[in-house]
Design a protein around this motif. Structure first.
Motif, PDB file in Angstrom:
ATOM      1  N   ALA A  31      10.635  16.383 -15.382  1.00 26.65           N
ATOM      2  CA  ALA A  31      10.298  14.965 -15.455  1.00 26.65           C
ATOM      3  C   ALA A  31      10.582  14.308 -14.112  1.00 26.65           C
ATOM      4  CB  ALA A  31      11.113  14.289 -16.560  1.00 26.65           C
ATOM      5  N   ALA A  32       9.531  13.730 -13.525  1.00 29.85           N
ATOM      6  CA  ALA A  32       9.699  13.100 -12.212  1.00 29.85           C
ATOM      7  C   ALA A  32      10.369  11.743 -12.350  1.00 29.85           C
ATOM      8  CB  ALA A  32       8.335  12.954 -11.534  1.00 29.85           C
ATOM      9  N   ASP A  33      11.220  11.431 -11.397  1.00 32.75           N
ATOM     10  CA  ASP A  33      11.800  10.100 -11.347  1.00 32.75           C
ATOM     11  C   ASP A  33      10.795   9.158 -10.691  1.00 32.75           C
ATOM     12  OD1 ASP A  33      14.217  10.907 -12.439  1.00 32.75           O
ATOM     13  OD2 ASP A  33      15.032  11.480 -10.488  1.00 32.75           O
ATOM     14  N   ALA A  34      10.849   7.905 -11.096  1.00 34.67           N
ATOM     15  CA  ALA A  34       9.980   6.915 -10.466  1.00 34.67           C
ATOM     16  C   ALA A  34      10.404   6.736  -9.017  1.00 34.67           C
ATOM     17  CB  ALA A  34      10.073   5.589 -11.210  1.00 34.67           C
ATOM     18  N   PRO A  35       9.475   6.798  -8.067  1.00 38.44           N
ATOM     19  CA  PRO A  35       9.845   6.618  -6.657  1.00 38.44           C
ATOM     20  C   PRO A  35      10.297   5.188  -6.396  1.00 38.44           C
ATOM     21  CG  PRO A  35       7.459   6.653  -6.904  1.00 38.44           C
ATOM     22  CD  PRO A  35       8.031   7.008  -8.242  1.00 38.44           C
ATOM     23  N   GLN A  36      11.083   5.024  -5.376  1.00 37.59           N
ATOM     24  CA  GLN A  36      11.531   3.686  -4.996  1.00 37.59           C
ATOM     25  C   GLN A  36      10.407   2.971  -4.233  1.00 37.59           C
ATOM     26  OE1 GLN A  36      14.493   2.083  -5.774  1.00 37.59           O
ATOM     27  NE2 GLN A  36      14.612   3.846  -7.145  1.00 37.59           N
ATOM     28  N   GLN A  70       4.801  11.053 -11.130  1.00 40.83           N
ATOM     29  CA  GLN A  70       5.385   9.845 -10.541  1.00 40.83           C
ATOM     30  C   GLN A  70       4.708   8.592 -11.102  1.00 40.83           C
ATOM     31  OE1 GLN A  70       4.772  11.017  -6.409  1.00 40.83           O
ATOM     32  NE2 GLN A  70       6.992  11.098  -6.091  1.00 40.83           N
ATOM     33  N   MET A  71       3.399   8.646 -11.233  1.00 43.66           N
ATOM     34  CA  MET A  71       2.672   7.528 -11.840  1.00 43.66           C
ATOM     35  C   MET A  71       3.174   7.280 -13.265  1.00 43.66           C
ATOM     36  SD  MET A  71       0.189   5.760 -10.410  1.00 43.66           S
ATOM     37  CE  MET A  71      -0.945   5.730  -9.042  1.00 43.66           C
ATOM     38  N   LYS A  72       3.342   8.347 -14.004  1.00 41.22           N
ATOM     39  CA  LYS A  72       3.810   8.244 -15.380  1.00 41.22           C
ATOM     40  C   LYS A  72       5.188   7.596 -15.446  1.00 41.22           C
ATOM     41  CE  LYS A  72       4.896  11.216 -19.364  1.00 41.22           C
ATOM     42  NZ  LYS A  72       4.181  10.384 -20.346  1.00 41.22           N
TER      43      LYS A  72
END
Length: 215
Positions: A25-30, A204-206
């Motif tokens: 699961a990707a973390d949301a980018p800053q 990342q979009m998700k």
């Protein structure tokens, strides 16, 4: 001892599965910065190229047709974004033409000459064939050739490329983006007033969108 060993193995397996799930699961980018989203979504000189439910979460992409990372996003990430978020009414995707050079302007103008309702599909076509026209010594002829599958003839393309008003409109989109978003590269995305520079993966979009579409 055998039962205890089984318990330890089961616990280890559960921990491995949990680690694998969290790693996938990707973390949301800053975000790079924030902007006034309401102001950003105000119409400009050209008709907005948009797909999806008008009530969905707005995702604005600034892209260049000669940008390889933009082409990768178009070919690899956007189809899944369409399937899971745009076609389901969760997202309204807005594509804005950011011209980095005169070839970008020419390509965007040709796409717009097909009509505002067909321009986005033409941009997708040009992304798909980017390697055939964007990185060659004499790009204009292969660019025009790439547009033939849309029904545009060479004469129509030549006439279109002399449309100064349309070219000025395309350039104005980029100027406005520089003024309002302070773009440093393409692609750049603006979601919920947050600016994300660089290509985003679907995961990342998700991670960015799920907290917004579930509100």
């Amino acid at each position: 001892m055998a039962f205890a060993s089984l318990r330890r193995l089961a616990a280890a397996a559960l921990m491995a599965a949990a680690f694998s799930a969290s790693a996938g699961a990707a973390d949301a980018p800053q975000p790079d910065r924030t902007v006034d989203m309401a102001k950003l979504l105000q119409p400009g000189d050209l008709k907005e190229l948009t797909i999806g439910d008008p009530g969905g979460v707005a995702v604005v992409e600034y892209a260049s047709l000669t940008c390889p990372h933009c082409a990768v996003f178009s070919k690899e990430t956007l189809p899944q974004l369409k399937k899971d978020y745009i076609d389901t009414g969760k997202v309204r995707y807005v594509f804005r033409e950011f011209s980095r050079n005169t070839l970008d302007v020419a390509a965007f103008v040709l796409a717009r000459c097909l009509g505002d309702d067909k321009a986005f599909a033409a941009d997708e076509l040009l992304f798909a064939q980017q390697d055939k026209w964007a990185f060659v010594d004499k790009p204009l002829e292969p660019l025009i050739a790439a547009m033939r599958s849309t029904g545009m003839t060479k004469d129509q393309a030549t006439q279109c490329l002399n449309n100064q008003k349309l070219a000025d409109g395309v350039v104005a989109v980029a100027k406005r983006a520089n003024d309002e978003v302070k773009l440093t590269g393409t692609p750049t995305f603006v979601i919920d007033g947050k600016v994300y520079g660089g290509e985003l993966t679907f995961d990342q979009m998700k991670a960015i969108l799920d907290p917004l579409v579930k509100k």
